[in-house]
Write a protein that holds these residues in place. Sequence first.
Motif, PDB file in Angstrom:
ATOM      1  N   UNK A 199     -33.164  13.457  64.800  1.00 35.42           N
ATOM      2  CA  UNK A 199     -32.773  12.381  64.026  1.00 35.42           C
ATOM      3  C   UNK A 199     -33.673  12.703  62.793  1.00 35.42           C
ATOM      4  N   UNK A 200     -34.175  13.103  61.158  1.00 33.64           N
ATOM      5  CA  UNK A 200     -34.752  13.195  60.470  1.00 33.64           C
ATOM      6  C   UNK A 200     -34.730  13.267  59.377  1.00 33.64           C
ATOM      7  N   UNK A 201     -33.746  11.844  59.360  1.00 32.42           N
ATOM      8  CA  UNK A 201     -33.351  11.586  57.688  1.00 32.42           C
ATOM      9  C   UNK A 201     -34.352  10.728  56.886  1.00 32.42           C
ATOM     10  N   UNK A 202     -34.180  11.702  55.375  1.00 25.36           N
ATOM     11  CA  UNK A 202     -35.623  10.774  54.554  1.00 25.36           C
ATOM     12  C   UNK A 202     -37.219  12.146  54.898  1.00 25.36           C
ATOM     13  N   UNK A 203     -36.854  12.513  55.576  1.00 29.20           N
ATOM     14  CA  UNK A 203     -38.123  13.356  55.632  1.00 29.20           C
ATOM     15  C   UNK A 203     -38.722  14.458  54.796  1.00 29.20           C
ATOM     16  N   UNK A 204     -39.963  13.902  54.731  1.00 27.08           N
ATOM     17  CA  UNK A 204     -40.716  14.690  53.603  1.00 27.08           C
ATOM     18  C   UNK A 204     -41.999  15.720  54.105  1.00 27.08           C
ATOM     19  N   UNK A 205     -40.622  16.694  53.346  1.00 29.27           N
ATOM     20  CA  UNK A 205     -42.035  17.928  54.489  1.00 29.27           C
ATOM     21  C   UNK A 205     -41.982  19.168  53.700  1.00 29.27           C
ATOM     22  N   UNK A 252     -37.418  11.409  63.329  1.00 27.76           N
ATOM     23  CA  UNK A 252     -38.620  12.256  62.306  1.00 27.76           C
ATOM     24  C   UNK A 252     -38.493  11.492  61.233  1.00 27.76           C
ATOM     25  N   UNK A 253     -37.369  10.376  61.404  1.00 22.85           N
ATOM     26  CA  UNK A 253     -36.820   9.721  60.420  1.00 22.85           C
ATOM     27  C   UNK A 253     -38.163   9.148  59.641  1.00 22.85           C
ATOM     28  N   UNK A 254     -38.051   9.887  58.179  1.00 26.47           N
ATOM     29  CA  UNK A 254     -39.220   9.187  56.954  1.00 26.47           C
ATOM     30  C   UNK A 254     -40.405   9.770  57.274  1.00 26.47           C
ATOM     31  N   UNK A 296     -39.544  15.538  78.172  1.00 25.49           N
ATOM     32  CA  UNK A 296     -39.869  15.263  77.781  1.00 25.49           C
ATOM     33  C   UNK A 296     -38.777  13.910  77.248  1.00 25.49           C
ATOM     34  N   UNK A 297     -38.466  12.528  77.547  1.00 24.62           N
ATOM     35  CA  UNK A 297     -37.338  11.603  78.123  1.00 24.62           C
ATOM     36  C   UNK A 297     -37.063  11.730  76.206  1.00 24.62           C
ATOM     37  N   UNK A 298     -38.084  11.023  74.976  1.00 19.31           N
ATOM     38  CA  UNK A 298     -37.642  11.067  74.035  1.00 19.31           C
ATOM     39  C   UNK A 298     -39.035  11.487  73.448  1.00 19.31           C
ATOM     40  N   UNK A 299     -38.812  12.059  71.862  1.00 19.81           N
ATOM     41  CA  UNK A 299     -40.012  11.859  71.051  1.00 19.81           C
ATOM     42  C   UNK A 299     -39.694  11.130  69.840  1.00 19.81           C
ATOM     43  N   UNK A 300     -41.002  10.093  69.698  1.00 19.77           N
ATOM     44  CA  UNK A 300     -40.369   9.383  68.823  1.00 19.77           C
ATOM     45  C   UNK A 300     -41.457   9.360  67.775  1.00 19.77           C
ATOM     46  N   UNK A 301     -41.058   9.652  66.511  1.00 20.36           N
ATOM     47  CA  UNK A 301     -42.224   9.042  65.808  1.00 20.36           C
ATOM     48  C   UNK A 301     -42.102   9.328  64.055  1.00 20.36           C
ATOM     49  N   UNK A 302     -40.933   7.745  63.845  1.00 26.31           N
ATOM     50  CA  UNK A 302     -40.329   7.596  62.497  1.00 26.31           C
ATOM     51  C   UNK A 302     -41.469   6.947  62.351  1.00 26.31           C
ATOM     52  N   UNK A 303     -42.074   7.365  60.633  1.00 20.52           N
ATOM     53  CA  UNK A 303     -42.771   7.074  59.747  1.00 20.52           C
ATOM     54  C   UNK A 303     -44.428   8.174  60.025  1.00 20.52           C
TER      55      UNK A 303
END
Length: 513
Positions: free
Chosen positions: A151-157, A131-133, A104-111
């Motif tokens: 980019x998974x900055x400030x992820x809560x996992x 996966x940021x935030x 896939x070209x991109x996977x965009x799932x912030x928040x």
Amino acid sequence: MERHELTDAERRLWDAYPSGQIVTFPDGAAIRAQVIALLLLGAAEPTPGRYPGVRLRGARITGRLDLDGTAFDTMLDCGDCVFEHPVSLAEATVRTLRITDSRLPAFKAPRLRATGLLSLQGSTIDRDLRLDHARLESEVRLADTTAGRVRAHTIDLQGTLNAAGITVNGEFGVRGGHITGDLVLTGAHLSNPGQPAALQGDAATIGGHLRAANTHITGVVLLRNAQIGSGVSFDNARLSAPGHDTLNAGGMTVGGGVFCWHGFHADGGVRLIGAQISGNLTFDNARLHHPTGKALDLDSAACTSISGLNLHVTAGEVSMRNTRVGGQLDLDHAHLHNPDGPRSLAIDHAELGLVSLRRLRAHGEVMLRATRINTRLLLPEAELRNPRGTALHAPGTEIGADLIAHDLLAEGQLHLHGTRVGQHLDLTGLRLSAPQGTALHAYGLTAAQLSLLPAAPIDGAVVLAHARIGVLRDDPRHWPTPPGRQRPHLPGTGTPPVRQTTPHLAQRRPPRL
């Protein structure tokens, strides 16, 4: 959308959705992203007692799968698929999401909010994986994934982020993130040269381990002020950022040990200034190279023990200023090479348990200044080479028990001005050369016993002025005698030391008081 508007491939997917059956398209049939979105958002009724879901293999997804801000409780499971446009799930709420072995070209799932598994394992994402935030309540699987940037900055996992074998041609970022399980980067390849970071983990909190064995990282690794609950492993890792600190973990806190060993290689500085490590810090069989600065910076760090057995520093200084080590510092058989810098090893105002430098090979000054060593300093069969300056610089250092340096080879001055040795200073078999000046400078030395029994005459002056020595064992045959050089003397106050010498030494003029 009416049923008659669906293609044959889409009708198969539509009919399989209510019971969650997998639909396989070996011919790479096209499925419109719009159809997938309709099914996920409830366009078809589920079969009672079954778990509905979009589950397809080998399809080509046309159009943009845009699920921003949506909420669905059914499964999206795509394997071996090709997405012609980015997948977008910004601020969506989902359950289980799998896009594996796909492109896939991109996977965009912030928040993104996810209550189940999120897996992109084995997929190729040409540009960003975002996966940021995000707030995720289960494991994230990115193993063997390829991405342009993560980019998974400030992820809560609430689980483990498994990115073993991932390849990223840009930054892998979890800055400020909170991961209750492990961060797994075993076998990862991260490349972002000339940029701020290849791995950005500043201020991240990892409840378990940071596992980065066998990684290849081109660019800077940032773990400043990170908090890691269990341990850090860089076994056999290769880090490269020439001219920079390739690993910067200043202020990092680790609940267990840090292991950079068994083939660990860093081309650039390893900076652990102020790190607080509850377990062991290990660099056994590691290789470090940083000619423009400190190859290993442990200033103000604290840990249980430090081990650098057979550590090879090909250029750069090992620095331990204000370092606290509760147990042993072990650099047996290490090779420290820094001929272009002032020192190969700099320990200054540190507090250590036991220091073992057996068979150390150092090119450049070894400094142990104003340091407290609670038990022993061991230098047997070490080779310290700094012929134009000081080989061992240990003024004001306090050693609780013994300084054992039998068979020591030193090219350059031994500087023991004001050094205090609680028991035995053993220089038996010493080979010492500083022909341009003072070879042994021990002004104000304090030791219960001094064995100054060199293997050959000392090449240079010996100064023991104002030394306080309980028992002196020496051999006059090996005192420096050429004109213009001092014979050893012990002027000071109090009772002269007991001398255990050869008979003709006892007949010599006693030392000046």
